[in-house]
Write a protein that holds these residues in place. Structure first.
Motif, short mmCIF file in Angstrom:
data_model
loop_
_atom_site.label_atom_id
_atom_site.label_comp_id
_atom_site.label_asym_id
_atom_site.label_seq_id
_atom_site.Cartn_x
_atom_site.Cartn_y
_atom_site.Cartn_z
N ASP A 22 6.84 7.96 1.49
CA ASP A 22 6.99 7.71 0.06
C ASP A 22 6.92 6.21 -0.25
OD1 ASP A 22 9.31 7.46 1.44
OD2 ASP A 22 10.55 8.67 0.10
N VAL A 23 7.36 5.39 0.70
CA VAL A 23 7.26 3.94 0.49
C VAL A 23 5.78 3.52 0.49
CG1 VAL A 23 7.73 1.69 1.56
CG2 VAL A 23 9.53 3.41 1.41
N GLN A 24 5.04 4.06 1.49
CA GLN A 24 3.61 3.74 1.55
C GLN A 24 2.92 4.17 0.26
OE1 GLN A 24 0.71 5.79 1.88
NE2 GLN A 24 -0.67 4.08 2.31
N ARG A 25 3.28 5.35 -0.19
CA ARG A 25 2.65 5.87 -1.43
C ARG A 25 3.02 5.01 -2.63
NH1 ARG A 25 3.59 11.19 0.47
NH2 ARG A 25 5.53 11.33 -0.69
N GLN A 26 4.28 4.60 -2.65
CA GLN A 26 4.73 3.81 -3.80
C GLN A 26 4.07 2.45 -3.85
OE1 GLN A 26 8.57 3.37 -5.47
NE2 GLN A 26 9.34 5.13 -4.36
N ILE A 27 3.81 1.88 -2.68
CA ILE A 27 3.19 0.55 -2.69
C ILE A 27 1.68 0.65 -2.89
CG2 ILE A 27 2.81 -1.59 -1.39
CD1 ILE A 27 5.46 -1.06 0.04
N ALA A 28 1.05 1.55 -2.12
CA ALA A 28 -0.41 1.61 -2.17
C ALA A 28 -0.91 2.51 -3.28
CB ALA A 28 -0.96 2.08 -0.84
N GLY A 29 0.01 3.29 -3.89
CA GLY A 29 -0.42 4.21 -4.93
C GLY A 29 -1.36 5.27 -4.38
N SER A 30 -1.12 5.68 -3.11
CA SER A 30 -2.07 6.61 -2.51
C SER A 30 -1.93 8.02 -3.08
CB SER A 30 -1.93 6.63 -0.99
OG SER A 30 -0.64 7.02 -0.64
N LYS A 43 -5.15 10.59 -3.68
CA LYS A 43 -5.31 12.02 -3.44
C LYS A 43 -5.70 12.71 -4.73
CE LYS A 43 -2.38 12.29 0.56
NZ LYS A 43 -1.00 12.34 0.97
N LEU A 44 -5.07 12.26 -5.81
CA LEU A 44 -5.35 12.87 -7.10
C LEU A 44 -6.71 12.44 -7.62
CD1 LEU A 44 -3.84 14.58 -9.23
CD2 LEU A 44 -3.13 12.45 -10.28
N LEU A 45 -6.98 11.18 -7.47
CA LEU A 45 -8.24 10.63 -7.98
C LEU A 45 -9.00 10.00 -6.82
CD1 LEU A 45 -6.66 8.72 -10.98
CD2 LEU A 45 -7.59 11.00 -11.01
N PRO A 46 -9.97 10.70 -6.28
CA PRO A 46 -10.63 10.21 -5.06
C PRO A 46 -11.24 8.82 -5.21
CG PRO A 46 -11.34 12.43 -5.65
CD PRO A 46 -10.51 11.95 -6.77
N ASP A 47 -11.61 8.45 -6.42
CA ASP A 47 -12.28 7.16 -6.57
C ASP A 47 -11.31 6.05 -6.93
OD1 ASP A 47 -11.65 7.97 -9.09
OD2 ASP A 47 -13.44 7.12 -10.01
N ALA A 48 -10.01 6.34 -6.86
CA ALA A 48 -9.02 5.37 -7.35
C ALA A 48 -9.15 4.01 -6.68
CB ALA A 48 -7.61 5.91 -7.16
N GLN A 49 -9.27 4.01 -5.34
CA GLN A 49 -9.37 2.72 -4.65
C GLN A 49 -10.64 1.99 -5.07
OE1 GLN A 49 -7.66 0.66 -2.80
NE2 GLN A 49 -5.82 1.90 -2.68
N ASP A 50 -11.71 2.75 -5.27
CA ASP A 50 -12.97 2.15 -5.65
C ASP A 50 -12.90 1.52 -7.04
OD1 ASP A 50 -15.80 1.66 -5.18
OD2 ASP A 50 -16.11 3.03 -6.83
N GLN A 51 -12.06 2.09 -7.88
CA GLN A 51 -12.01 1.63 -9.27
C GLN A 51 -10.95 0.55 -9.50
OE1 GLN A 51 -14.26 2.27 -11.50
NE2 GLN A 51 -15.32 3.70 -10.17
N GLU A 83 -2.16 3.41 -10.73
CA GLU A 83 -3.23 2.59 -10.18
C GLU A 83 -2.72 1.24 -9.65
OE1 GLU A 83 -7.76 2.11 -11.65
OE2 GLU A 83 -6.24 2.49 -13.13
N TYR A 84 -1.74 0.67 -10.32
CA TYR A 84 -1.38 -0.72 -10.00
C TYR A 84 0.04 -0.87 -9.46
CZ TYR A 84 -5.88 -1.80 -11.79
OH TYR A 84 -7.24 -1.84 -11.94
N PHE A 85 0.40 0.03 -8.56
CA PHE A 85 1.75 -0.02 -8.00
C PHE A 85 1.96 -1.24 -7.12
CE2 PHE A 85 3.05 3.40 -10.12
CZ PHE A 85 4.00 4.22 -9.55
#
Lengths: 335, 554
Positions: free
Chosen positions: B211-219, B223-231, B267-269
């Protein structure tokens, strides 16, 4: 660092020799500082550190100004940040070819596109230009190189340096691509008498097959150079200077040959017809420029013979660059 | 080479603390990281670096150049978590300061180490003190997590509290109120002579919680938005991050996923983590001349501790940028300041409030008041202004400020992120601050609003003028429209002078509230296009006004 290529890039004195004695001299030809720089990085990002060390890249408190890095994935992005003392102006992860050839719907592709043109572009590929088994006629690498010229031209830049590194194990290439490259050399032999003559002078070969069989790697290098010359001429660029160097990884079999090409590229300006000899010579004809890439001996840096010598030359600088990160360093204990 | 001398000791905490750990005592990863930063600050460090390894976040490494810990000190801390005496407010030297700077400590180590347990299952701490060749390497392994592999990385997740308590019944209980929550392996290590003068502490967290990794990286987003990192936008500097957060919150954005519109919420966690750290930590203000001249006293308070925090190459400062001081809608910011005033016994407070007329403070997270005890923030910006009891409408959105107070240590809750609202010192500070708001701030703002044209009205009038001047083309009865002050005694709302239509900006029907604005645009368009005259408009408007009064009286 994730070992493998990154580890080599962080410690290899041969690669550092290429940075110091091939890339840097070509950047100096631009007679410009600071430069803007696009690099296909490996996380140690030694090239950026070297160029900043020589004042070719400008830094402020927080970042390397005008430097854009593209790494293969998010792991390399994280490693790059870890290995730098400052941020890059733009750091992207993903396939460079996809980003360069991509549409603007991709934010990353758009971000990269907005940074063009660059004074120096370093395509330090570690894979073949057109992989064996790739189900595409046009290689994404070649498409990317063509798009780079297009973007540079659109950005109205009149001179820049382009570095291209690639892996030259022929079996790793798509056969069609090798045939295409051979065709390029053959064309030169048939159309440029100077080329044919010089080929004979340096290799004793009169035709393509002899040259290919005798010096496959050199034939490949000349052909790739010729291909790039053709691509640049489409955007009215021409070659001011170029060089070929080899880095041979032969410490552990199988031997791997990495081709390093460096080009100083300028906008082609047609000569004014003030003399008779310029009549008919106003086209950006790059054909004859391939001649100067024919040599008997190319500079070859070999792990087996040059590593120790180059370690003595570069080790101190390599170590100091590796220490240059944003993190506080703590010493290693004895036990 | 010296032989390794290692020993394993249990990590023990009070039952009260245990409950907090398994629930998580910090509101965010930034809150937990702040504790490690506070530890470094209390160790007299001049600099702390944090490497989060974003966006992968396989490890988090916090390194400082403070005084370090020897074996005894580390054992004292680790064996007395939650029992150790508070040492807040102790004066210490800043290590390596050329100015012989001293600072007051802000926390107590034991609690700080609990932050580790909220971020990761494992931690390796390497520390060394000055004038010694010995150091320690301690490996902490918390029991309340179970490990697994995700995307090729070793991660952990918390197991539920009831399992911990059940397990404890069968385990070594040192004392009635102590629980064993894991193991700590301590080794002594030895450094070469050349490092004798050096002191440092390095905390390397591994097996980071999912959950920490998810909270920081917004991963979650990935999972929800596959292009999130790209955008995502890349930020090259901390100033870029502030700008990004400010601009992003103005526009909501969405993407299409499986033919449905999905909002981009997470997006900007990572950027928010850096923002929160910059707010929490005892950092200097950015080097900005305007800021120095406007808030000299506060810049002095923040900068005196000689402290630097670098996260992933971002050099953090307090979250202000040059943009903040620019005029908004033509109005300059208004600053209220109170310096070094007594608020309770000998405890003192300094505070400032910045009012940006006619605009909201951006980013939104900067709206409110931030309380600092010895320069370290307790919580984030409080938009209730410490529960101010009166409604002042939207004025709160235009205010931001900080209170630097001493003497609040005893009023902090265990998370050191909030206050015990019944603590006397906190109540006294609240009263002191509310009195400032009531007597100084809001009367001044109201006076300012009365004597000055409100920016929103100016904006509205400009809009009306622009719209009407588009309609008033050559060939129409009216070719020019403008707002003009005709004085309070002028009863007319509008007046035509030749081909010009003048709108009386002093009339109450022309005060540019949204409803009146639309009515005015409609009516004046009829005049411009010759359907009615200005006299008919006045006559009908007066008639409506009279009817309204009649209806009210009836």
């Amino acid at each position: 660092m994730n070992g493998g290529v990154d580890e080599i890039m962080a410690t290899c004195p041969l690669k550092h020799e290429i940075r110091v004695n091939l890339w840097r001299p070509f950047i100096l030809k631009l007679r410009k500082r600071p430069i803007t720089y696009l690099t296909l990085y490996s996380p140690p990002i030694m090239d950026v550190k070297l160029l900043q060390h020589h004042g070719l890249i400008e830094v402020n408190n927080e970042k390397y100004l005008g430097v854009v890095g593209v790494g293969i994935n998010t792991e390399s992005e994280a490693d790059t940040v870890t290995n730098l003392d400052k941020r890059l102006d733009l750091l992207l992860s993903g396939d460079i070819n996809t980003l360069i050839n991509g549409t603007k719907a991709s934010k990353k592709a758009k971000q990269l596109d907005e940074k063009f043109p660059f004074d120096v572009i370093n395509l330090d590929y570690t894979d073949p230009l057109h992989k064996y088994g790739m189900d595409r006629e046009l290689s994404p690498h070649v498409e990317a190189i063509a798009n780079i010229f297009k973007k540079q031209d659109k950005g109205k830049i009149d001179q820049f340096a382009l570095f291209l590194t690639t892996f030259t194990r022929i079996e790793a290439y798509r056969p069609d691509f090798i045939e295409y490259l051979k065709g390029i050399v053959e064309e030169n032999i048939n159309n440029t008498p100077n080329f044919k003559q010089k080929l004979f002078d340096v290799s004793g070969c009169e035709n393509l097959n002899d040259y290919y069989n005798k010096s496959t790697n050199d034939c490949f290098a000349v052909a790739v150079t010729k291909m790039i010359l053709k691509l640049m001429s489409d955007y009215n660029y021409t070659l001011a200077a170029g060089d070929i160097q080899w880095l041979v990884r032969d410490a552990v079999p199988p031997e791997r040959n990495m081709l390093h090409l460096a080009f100083h590229i300028k906008r082609f300006v047609a000569p004014k017809i003030v003399e008779k000899r310029n009549i008919g010579n106003r086209k950006n004809n790059v054909e004859h420029k391939s001649v100067e890439f024919l040599r008997e001996d190319y500079l070859k840096l070999k792990e087996s013979t040059d590593r120790d010598r180059l370690n003595e030359v570069h080790l101190e600088q390599i170590n100091s660059f590796n220490q240059k990160t944003f993190e506080l360093k703590i010493p290693e204990p004895e036990n | 080479m010296q032989e390794t001398n290692s020993q394993s000791i249990p990590i023990e905490v009070s039952s009260r603390i245990l409950r907090h750990i398994s629930r998580g005592i910090y509101r965010s990863p930034a809150g937990a990281l702040k504790e490690l930063v506070s530890n470094s600050y209390d160790a007299g460090a001049k600099k702390v670096t944090i490497n989060t390894g974003y966006p992968v976040i396989e490890k988090i490494i916090v390194t400082d150049n403070g005084r370090g810990m020897d074996d005894k000190k580390f054992r004292d801390i680790i064996t007395q978590i939650g029992f150790s005496e508070k040492n807040i407010g102790e004066e210490i030297d800043v290590i390596g300061s050329s100015k012989h700077t001293r600072r007051k400590t802000i926390g107590h180590y034991g609690i700080g180490f609990l932050a580790i347990g909220q971020l990761a299952k494992k931690a390796t701490i390497v520390s060394k003190t000055k004038n010694s060749l010995n150091g320690i390497r301690a490996t902490l392994d918390f029991d309340q997590f179970e490990t697994h592999r995700t995307d090729g990385k070793q991660r952990s997740r918390a197991i539920d509290e009831s399992r911990i308590e059940k397990g404890d019944k069968n385990r070594s209980r040192v004392a009635e109120e102590k629980f064993n929550i894991g193991e700590c392996l301590i080794e002594s290590i030895r450094y070469g002579r050349e490092y004798k003068e050096e002191s440092f502490t390095r905390v390397e967290l591994s097996e980071i919680r999912d959950d920490v990794q998810r909270q920081i990286a917004g991963s979650t987003t990935s999972k929800l938005l596959p292009d999130a990192q790209d955008q995502k936008s890349y930020s090259a500097s901390f100033e870029d991050i502030l700008k990004l957060l400010r601009e992003k919150e103005k526009q909501s954005s969405e993407v299409r996923l499986n033919n449905q519109k999905v909002p981009r919420l997470r997006e900007y966690f990572y950027e928010m983590l850096l923002w929160e750290l910059s707010v929490y930590s005892p950092l200097p203000y950015p080097d900005d001349d305007k800021l120095k001249s406007k808030l000299q006293h506060f810049v002095g308070l923040a900068n005196k501790s000689e402290f630097e925090l670098v996260v992933d190459g971002f050099k953090l400062t307090k979250p202000y940028e040059e943009w903040f001081w620019e005029k908004k809608n033509g109005f300059a910011t208004k600053i209220f300041k109170w310096e070094n005033e007594k608020y309770y016994n000998d405890y003192r407070a300094s505070a400032y409030l910045i009012y940006q007329p006619g605009t909201m403070i951006r980013p939104k997270a900067l709206q409110g008041i931030l309380v600092r005890e010895n320069s370290v923030a307790v919580g984030l910006y409080d938009t209730t202004f410490l529960s101010y009891p009166f409604n002042e409408g939207t004025k709160f959105n235009s205010l931001t400020g900080e209170i630097f107070a001493s003497g609040l240590a005893g009023a902090m809750n265990v998370d050191r992120d909030s206050f015990n609202q019944t603590a006397e010192e906190y109540m006294a500070l609240t009263e002191w601050f509310h009195e400032k708001l009531y007597s100084d701030v809001f009367p001044e703002i109201k006076k300012f609003q009365k004597t000055t044209e409100s920016p929103s009205r100016i904006k509205s009038a400009n809009l009306v003028e622009d719209v009407l001047n588009i309609i008033a083309q050559p060939g129409e009865n009216i070719t020019k429209v403008e707002f003009k002050s005709l004085g309070k005694t002028e009863k007319r709302r509008v007046k035509t002078v030749g081909k010009k239509l003048i709108i009386n900006s002093d009339h109450k029907d022309c005060d540019m509230s949204v409803a009146k604005r639309e009515k005015l645009i409609f009516a004046t368009t009829l005049i411009i296009q010759g359907y009615i005259t200005d006299d008919i408009f006045e006559k009908v408007s007066d008639e409506i006004e009279r009817s309204k009064i009649k209806a009210k009286n009836a």
